[in-house]
Write an enzyme that holds these catalytic residues in place. Sequence first.
Site, PDB file in Angstrom:
ATOM      1  N   ALA A  44      15.670   3.785  41.034  1.00 44.04           N
ATOM      2  CA  ALA A  44      16.797   4.124  40.168  1.00 44.04           C
ATOM      3  C   ALA A  44      18.063   4.352  40.982  1.00 44.04           C
ATOM      4  CB  ALA A  44      16.477   5.362  39.348  1.00 44.04           C
ATOM      5  N   ASN A 339      11.888   6.594  49.052  1.00 45.82           N
ATOM      6  CA  ASN A 339      13.218   6.780  49.633  1.00 45.82           C
ATOM      7  C   ASN A 339      13.779   5.523  50.298  1.00 45.82           C
ATOM      8  OD1 ASN A 339      13.780   9.720  49.157  1.00 45.82           O
ATOM      9  ND2 ASN A 339      11.789   9.881  50.158  1.00 45.82           N
ATOM     10  N   LYS A 507     -16.883 -19.007  62.508  1.00 46.51           N
ATOM     11  CA  LYS A 507     -16.846 -19.890  63.664  1.00 46.51           C
ATOM     12  C   LYS A 507     -17.245 -21.270  63.168  1.00 46.51           C
ATOM     13  CE  LYS A 507     -18.723 -21.112  68.123  1.00 46.51           C
ATOM     14  NZ  LYS A 507     -19.921 -21.118  68.980  1.00 46.51           N
TER      15      LYS A 507
END
Length: 666
Positions: A44, A339, A507
Site C-alpha cells: 500500500a 518493508n 546421472k
Amino acid sequence: MTSEIVIIGGGVIGLAIAIELKLRGTNVTVLCRDFQAAATHAAAGMLAPDAENITNEAMLSLCWRSRALYPDWTRKLEELTGLNTGYRPCGILAPVFEEAGGRGDEGAGGAGGEKLILSSPSSPSSPAYWLNKEAIHQYQPGLGAEVVGGWWYPEDAQVDNKALAHVLRTAAESIGVELKDGITVEGFLQQQGQVVGVQTNAGIIRAAHYVLASGAWSNELLPLPVVPRKGQMLSVRIPEFAPDLPLKRVLFGQNIYIVPRCDRLIIGATSEDVGFTPNNTPDGIQKLLQAAIRLYPQLKHYPIQEFWWGFRPATPDELPILGTSHCQNLTFATGHYRNGILLTPVTAALIADLILEQKPDPLLADFHYSRFQSQPSTSTPMLTHSANFSNGHHTAISPLPIQDSPLIIAGKTFQSRLMTGTGKYRSIEEMQQSVIASDCQIVTVAVRRVQTKAPGHEGLAEALDWTKIWMLPNTAGCQTAEEAIRVARLGREMAKLLGQEDNNFVKLEVIPDLKYLLPDPIGTLQAAEQLVKEGFAVLPYINADPMLAKRLEEVGCATVMPLASPIGSGQGLKTTANIQIIIENAGIPVVVDAGIGSPSEAAQAMELGADVLLINSAIALSPNPAAMARAMNLATVAGRLAYLAGRMPIKDYASPSSPLTGTITS
C-alpha cells in the site's frame, strides 16, 4: 550476452539498484520474469517504521535511514521522468480499540483534546503523540465508536506504490538500463567461488557481477530461507457525493490498514503462509472488510473497486537479506517482507556502495545471510583428516590456512568433492563401510539394478542413511535416449520414496557400446535436452569432448562428467588434455568420472582443476575397500588444496633451496 552487472528481479528493489548503479557509470541489465507479479503490487506504500513498532534495533535504524532518504530520492526520480510518485509526508494515525498497556491512561490526561508528546512504543527517540478519544475523533472524523484513542506518528509517510514502480521503470529506461521482461532465471552457473553466468529460458547470460533481488522467488535459485507470504488487498471507490476526501489520514489498525488515494481507499492486507497459491479468497476479503469497517464504518457503503494479491518475501526473522554471498561476484538484496517499499532507497544506496566502492556499511552485518547458518563464515574452510587404520579411527588435523568455496550443484551445496558408487562390492557391509570412510555426500545408484534387485543391490535402499546422503540415481544399462529418459523418471520417484522429495538429480548414461562402454554423444544430448525440460538436474556422463561438454552446458545441464578412461578399466587419466580444455571452458562444475584407479590419479585429476571426482570401481574392487575409500578422500582433498595453492613454476635449470649468499667460507 554479456553485461557489466545483471540484476535478477524487476520489482522496486531491483529497479532502484539498477538506477543507482547506472547513474554511477555502470552498464546494467535487469531480468524480470513478470513485472506485474512483483511484491510491489501487494503493498500500500506506507512508510511506517514507527507505526509498525519495529523492535529490532538494526532494522529500525535501517528503516529510519531509508525514510529520511525518501523526500530527495523521490524528487530526483520525478525530475528525471516528469512523473509523480505520490510521495506524501502525511504522518500515520494508529487508532486503538482498548486501553492496552497504559496507553489509554496516558492519553486521558489531555483534557479537551490536548495532545501529549510521548515516547513511541518502539523507541524513545521516535516522536509520537497520544490522542485521547475526543482528540482522535476530532482529528479524524468517522472513526468507529469503539476507538478509544490512538497514536499519531508525524514522521511516517506514504508513497503510491504502483506509481513508484512505474516511475522507477520509466527512469531506468530513460537512463539506459536494459530491461528484459519475460526472462526466467533457472539457475546460477558457478565455478571456483564465482558466478560465471545465469541459465535462463532465453539462454545463458553473463556479467561481471550479479545481484539477486527476486524477492519471494529467491529460494528457487539458491537455498536461502525466503518464502512467499501471500497478501490479499482490495480497494473501494469513494462515492461522488462524498464531500472532498472523507478519510484524510492513513489509518494503521490492528491487522488492518486503510490508505486514502484520490478517489479510492486501499485496504490491506492479509498475511498467509500458503506458498504461491494465487487468487483472492472469500475468507481473506471478508476478514479485511470486517476489520476495515470496524475501524472506519462508513466505507461499508462504498462500492468495491478492485481485488488483488501478491507475494511478499519473508525470512524466518522477518528481516531482509542484504550484502555479500558465498560467491565473490554475487550480492543479495532480498527478503524485505512488509518493508520493501520503505527500504527501497537505502537498499539501492547500500548495495551500490558495496559493489562499486567495496564499502560495506556496518549495518549490513545485521542482515547478512550467514545469520541463518550454524557457521557464520561465508566461506568454508577446507578440512583434511589423517587416516589411522591400525585402530580404525580417523584423527582430525586442524584446518589449513586456505579458504575454498563450497561445491554447488543445481543450487544444492555440498562440502565433499568426492562422489562414490554402490556397485561391484562383495557385500552390502563393505559398501556401507566404504561410503562412511569416504566422507562422501553424494552416492550414485543404478536405478535399473535396484528395480530388478540385481546381485549386490538387494536391500540397497535400506542400507544407507538417506537423510545424510544425497542420492544420485543413474541410468546405467540404458542404450538409447528414450530408455534413459524413462529410467530417469523412475529414479526421481525412487528418491521420493526414500524421503528426498526435492531430489531431481540424475546421472545420465546412454551407452550402446557393450565392449568399451563408451557413451553415445548424440543420444546423451537428446536425452539431456528432454530431461532439462522436465525439470531434472542432469549430470551427463560423456567422452572427454570439449564441444559436447559446452553444448550440454548450453542446454542446461547441472554438470558435465567426462571420463578419464573407460569405466572400470583403472587406466587412470588418459584424456588429460581434453579434460583441461573442458575445465577451462566450463561454467558449471566438472566431474571427472570413470577410469581412476589409484589415489595418486585422483589427486592429479583434482590438481587439473576438476570440481568433483566420481570413483566406484577403484574402491569396490580393492582388497580393502574402506581403506581405499579413505585414501581416495584424502587424495581428493590433497589435490584440491594443491590446485588452490598453486604449483611452483617448472624451470629448465636447477635452483638451490639454500641461499648462496652469507655462507661460511674458509
